[in-house]
Write a protein that holds these residues in place. Structure first.
Motif, PDB file in Angstrom:
ATOM      1  N   THR A 197      16.020  -9.328  21.080  1.00 25.38           N
ATOM      2  CA  THR A 197      17.316  -9.294  20.399  1.00 25.38           C
ATOM      3  C   THR A 197      17.980 -10.666  20.426  1.00 25.38           C
ATOM      4  O   THR A 197      18.689 -11.045  19.484  1.00 25.38           O
ATOM      5  CB  THR A 197      18.248  -8.261  21.048  1.00 25.38           C
ATOM      6  OG1 THR A 197      18.336  -8.506  22.455  1.00 25.38           O
ATOM      7  CG2 THR A 197      17.738  -6.848  20.814  1.00 25.38           C
TER       8      THR A 197
ATOM      9  N   GLY B 243      16.571 -12.633  17.656  1.00 25.18           N
ATOM     10  CA  GLY B 243      16.835 -12.055  16.340  1.00 25.18           C
ATOM     11  C   GLY B 243      15.707 -11.245  15.738  1.00 25.18           C
ATOM     12  O   GLY B 243      15.698 -11.003  14.526  1.00 25.18           O
TER      13      GLY B 243
ATOM     14  N   THR C  46      17.999  -5.915  15.834  1.00 27.86           N
ATOM     15  CA  THR C  46      19.377  -5.853  16.316  1.00 27.86           C
ATOM     16  C   THR C  46      19.818  -4.418  16.530  1.00 27.86           C
ATOM     17  O   THR C  46      19.281  -3.481  15.919  1.00 27.86           O
ATOM     18  CB  THR C  46      20.351  -6.508  15.309  1.00 27.86           C
ATOM     19  OG1 THR C  46      20.241  -5.815  14.043  1.00 27.86           O
ATOM     20  CG2 THR C  46      20.041  -7.982  15.117  1.00 27.86           C
TER      21      THR C  46
ATOM     22  N   TRP D 262      18.044   1.004  15.801  1.00 26.09           N
ATOM     23  CA  TRP D 262      17.997  -0.453  15.711  1.00 26.09           C
ATOM     24  C   TRP D 262      17.530  -0.806  14.308  1.00 26.09           C
ATOM     25  O   TRP D 262      17.074   0.051  13.552  1.00 26.09           O
ATOM     26  CB  TRP D 262      17.053  -1.049  16.764  1.00 26.09           C
ATOM     27  CG  TRP D 262      15.594  -0.848  16.501  1.00 26.09           C
ATOM     28  CD1 TRP D 262      14.747  -1.665  15.805  1.00 26.09           C
ATOM     29  CD2 TRP D 262      14.795   0.263  16.924  1.00 26.09           C
ATOM     30  NE1 TRP D 262      13.483  -1.139  15.768  1.00 26.09           N
ATOM     31  CE2 TRP D 262      13.482   0.030  16.458  1.00 26.09           C
ATOM     32  CE3 TRP D 262      15.055   1.410  17.668  1.00 26.09           C
ATOM     33  CZ2 TRP D 262      12.439   0.930  16.685  1.00 26.09           C
ATOM     34  CZ3 TRP D 262      14.012   2.303  17.902  1.00 26.09           C
ATOM     35  CH2 TRP D 262      12.730   2.056  17.424  1.00 26.09           C
TER      36      TRP D 262
END
Length: 305
Positions: free
Chosen positions: A114, A117, A120, A241
């Motif tokens: 996370t 990137g 997320t 997510w």
């Protein structure tokens, strides 16, 4: 045969009363083996299925204005599921140790991924570490739960299983590559080739009901990775997510992720193998589709799946 939990033993006794008089050959026997196989798989997946059902339900019905953030609700629900698994003796304390290890290994990777990137989460709730809600570790724990349960329920045996120290080196390389490929060359294809070479000769022997079957272990890795990929599509659709290319609208997770899940399976198998040492097939009754003597209570363990 590896022992069941006390709950599974009771289910086993009831299932035997129903199935012991079933045909031993012919189309009905084959259909029964197939049905028991499916029920056992469902029973092995109970932790992951329950968690995925909660994620899916929260996507559809959890109120946006609730005082408790959805991510916190998912974390608390995951904790309750895990407590119930142990309290109802669906998992043993020994298995719980492996599942906790999966949880820790997964959470560390989540924190890194996370941060760079790769995916997320919604920035909400208090039960999180940085940008990672604590329920994320339970998704890895669900994989661990499946692995230890399927190992026991199918009484898995392995012909030509590689030395465990070699598999540990490969698993460590795979885990490291999940981090290092962001900075140096991605070695996943080299690691994939290493997996095929090291595990290529290994054959998994498993019992369904009356019979044992065989399957190349690499093929088993691929099939489990496929089912995890399907579950991942459900989870991302539910907003658990999101990958960067899904931020402006959901679409199917790239099939390339199958390679990542396939490699993750190697880590999973290696972790489980350090708790349940891989054992070779028994001397008799191991050929595919052959009779294997008195049926162990395998179907019973899945009768409630």
């Amino acid at each position: 045969m590896r022992s069941f939990t006390s709950v599974e033993n009771r289910i086993d006794e009831r299932a035997h009363r129903l199935l012991d008089n079933a045909p031993a050959s012919g189309i009905r026997a084959r259909l029964m083996e197939f049905a028991v196989f499916g029920l056992k798989q469902a029973w092995a997946c109970i932790f992951g299925a329950a968690l995925l059902a909660v994620i899916f339900a929260a996507r559809l019905w959890y109120p946006d204005a609730a005082a408790l953030a959805r991510n916190d609700f998912l974390t608390l629900a995951a904790v309750v599921i895990q407590i119930l698994m142990v309290a109802t003796r669906l998992e043993t304390v020994r298995e719980l140790r492996v599942i906790v290890l999966f949880h820790l290994v997964g959470t560390v990777m989540e924190l890194f991924k996370t941060d760079v990137g790769s995916w997320t989460y919604e920035a909400e709730g208090f039960l999180r570490i940085g940008a990672v809600p604590l329920f994320s570790g339970f998704m890895y724990a669900a994989v661990g739960s499946y692995m230890v349960r399927v190992y026991r329920l199918f009484d898995l045996r392995f012909a030509a299983y590689p030395r465990r120290w070699i598999t540990a080196i490969v698993a460590a390389g795979i885990y490291a590559n999940f981090f290092t490929h962001h900075y140096v060359a991605d070695a996943r294809w080299v690691l994939l080739a290493a997996v095929v070479v090291i595990f290529g000769r290994c054959v998994m022997h498993f019992r369904v009901f009356r019979r044992r079957f065989r399957m190349p272990l690499v093929l088993a890795f691929l099939l489990v990775a496929l089912f995890i990929w399907i579950a991942e599509n459900i989870a991302t659709w539910s907003g658990a997510w999101l990958y960067p290319n899904q931020l402006n609208g959901w679409h199917m997770v790239s099939p390339d992720k199958l390679v990542s899940w396939f490699l993750l399976m190697i880590i999973s198998v290696v972790l489980v193998a350090w708790v349940y040492k891989p054992e070779p097939p028994e001397a008799s009754g191991e050929a595919e589709g052959t009779e294997a003597g008195a049926a162990p209570a395998v179907p019973a363990a899945t009768a409630e799946g």
